[in-house]
Design a protein around this motif. Structure first.
Motif, short mmCIF file in Angstrom:
data_model
loop_
_atom_site.label_atom_id
_atom_site.label_comp_id
_atom_site.label_asym_id
_atom_site.label_seq_id
_atom_site.Cartn_x
_atom_site.Cartn_y
_atom_site.Cartn_z
N ALA A 5 79.31 114.07 130.15
CA ALA A 5 77.97 114.77 130.27
C ALA A 5 78.05 116.08 131.59
CB ALA A 5 76.79 113.90 130.64
N THR A 35 81.88 111.82 140.61
CA THR A 35 80.52 112.48 140.31
C THR A 35 79.78 112.97 141.79
OG1 THR A 35 80.40 110.99 138.43
CG2 THR A 35 78.37 112.12 139.29
N PRO A 49 79.86 112.09 134.37
CA PRO A 49 78.98 113.24 134.71
C PRO A 49 79.49 113.81 136.05
CG PRO A 49 77.64 111.43 134.23
CD PRO A 49 78.96 110.88 134.29
#
Ligand SMILES: NC(=O)c1ccc[n+]([C@@H]2O[C@H](COP(=O)([O-])OP(=O)(O)OC[C@H]3O[C@@H](n4cnc5c(N)ncnc54)[C@H](OP(=O)(O)O)[C@@H]3O)[C@@H](O)[C@H]2O)c1
Length: 306
Positions: free
Chosen positions: A62, A158, A107
């Motif tokens: 993502a 991240t 992500p």
């Protein structure tokens, strides 16, 4: 197509972001305890906000994860509500941290909500990220533990940003609605002494600020999300009366607010705590507010059609 995962994407702020990302052609995945029908670019995926299961696969690759989960603080602070307020924020953050940790391609950025109420009751000076003083008491403790749970998650791949969000004023939903209702029936005077500061942000700036944080790779850590101009409660209520074209507003002394809060099952802290928060980090990073001026913000929200 870019992909954003919204945990708690069904609430007031979540819907604002959902619609924004759909307009920007993102694939939007919403983790929710409710059963909703997915449509077009929006996929609802079930979770319980505390246990790892299939939903964790949605985080793989993502572009962004945004967590807005939490039982509303607009309730009486009974022991059982307090526990839910803590649990829904800490458990959702911790389980998302575990899921991020399991991703092969995590992500790129994880934004977790926190609140501007983390700072102390302040009438004397502005509270920026570096110069602000953290307060004491239940709500502050919630925010401290919430941010600790977030920053304790190990996620080397991240970027992480905790948003200390001020009161978001919007067209539909949020804290402005009850204030509008009170003002329309003549009770839009100052609340308590009226000297307490009200840190606010227009919903458009909330959305734009989240977008700015997503795009600005230099930004990490805690970030105040409030307009640069907190105002005293007296001024807020006077601007609201003006926007609604209500000529007078009966002041609400503290005892009356306490009685009202008991009847509508909420707490006066939400109105009486002085939040004088400023978005130093956003401004220094180059964010320009669309609605820095309260009167313009309120006129837009109460007078213009959605
Ligand atoms: N609105 C503001 O002005 C403001 C200001 C500062 C901070 N914040 C924080 O920002 C976040 C979002 O605010 P909001 O106004 O959008 O809140 P909201 O409308 O009450 O939405 C909260 C979301 O949390 C989820 N949730 C509620 N109870 C839960 C539970 N027991 N377990 C797991 N998820 C639960 C709900 O998702 P499902 O029902 O779909 O599961 C819902 O989408 C909150 O954490 C709030 O404290 C808001």
């Amino acid at each position: 197509m870019k992909k954003v995962v919204l945990a708690g994407g069904t609430g007031f702020l979540g819907k604002l972001l959902r619609d924004h990302f759909v307009d920007k052609d993102y694939q939007v995945v919403i983790l929710s305890r409710q059963a909703y029908t997915s449509k077009l670019n929006i996929t609802y995926v079930p979770w319980d906000g505390e246990t790892l299961s299939e939903w964790k696969n949605e985080l793989e690759g993502a572009d962004a994860l945004i967590n807005l989960c939490g039982k509303s603080v607009d309730c009486r602070y009974t022991e059982s509500n307090k526990k839910l307020i803590y649990d829904t924020r800490l458990n959702s953050t911790q389980v998302l941290g575990k899921a991020v940790g399991l991703c092969k391609t995590p992500p790129k950025v994880w934004i977790n909500s926190s609140s501007a109420t983390i700072y102390r009751h302040a009438e004397d000076r502005d509270m920026g990220e570096e110069t602000g003083e953290i307060g004491t008491g239940f709500s502050v403790d919630v925010c401290k533990k919430w941010e600790n749970a977030f920053f304790d998650c190990t996620s080397p791949g991240t970027r992480k940003v905790a948003l200390r969000i001020a009161i978001v004023i919007g067209k539909n939903g949020g804290a402005l609605q009850p204030l509008k209702s009170l003002t329309k029936i003549g009770f839009g005077g100052r609340q308590g002494s009226g000297n307490q500061y009200f840190s606010w942000i227009h919903e458009v700036d909330f959305i734009n600020a989240v977008n700015f944080v997503l795009d600005n790779k230099e930004l990490s850590g805690v970030c105040n999300v409030s307009s640069p101009n907190p105002v005293r409660n007296t001024q807020f209520m006077s601007s609201l009366r003006k926007a609604l074209k209500v000529p007078f507003g009966i002041p609400m002394p503290k005892w009356m607010l306490e009685m009202g809060a008991l009847i509508i099952r909420t707490e006066t802290e939400l109105i009486l705590k002085s939040r004088r928060v400023v978005p130093k980090k956003l401004i220094e990073s180059g964010y320009r507010f669309h609605y820095g001026n309260l009167e313009n913000a309120l006129i837009d929200l109460v007078q213009k059609k959605p």
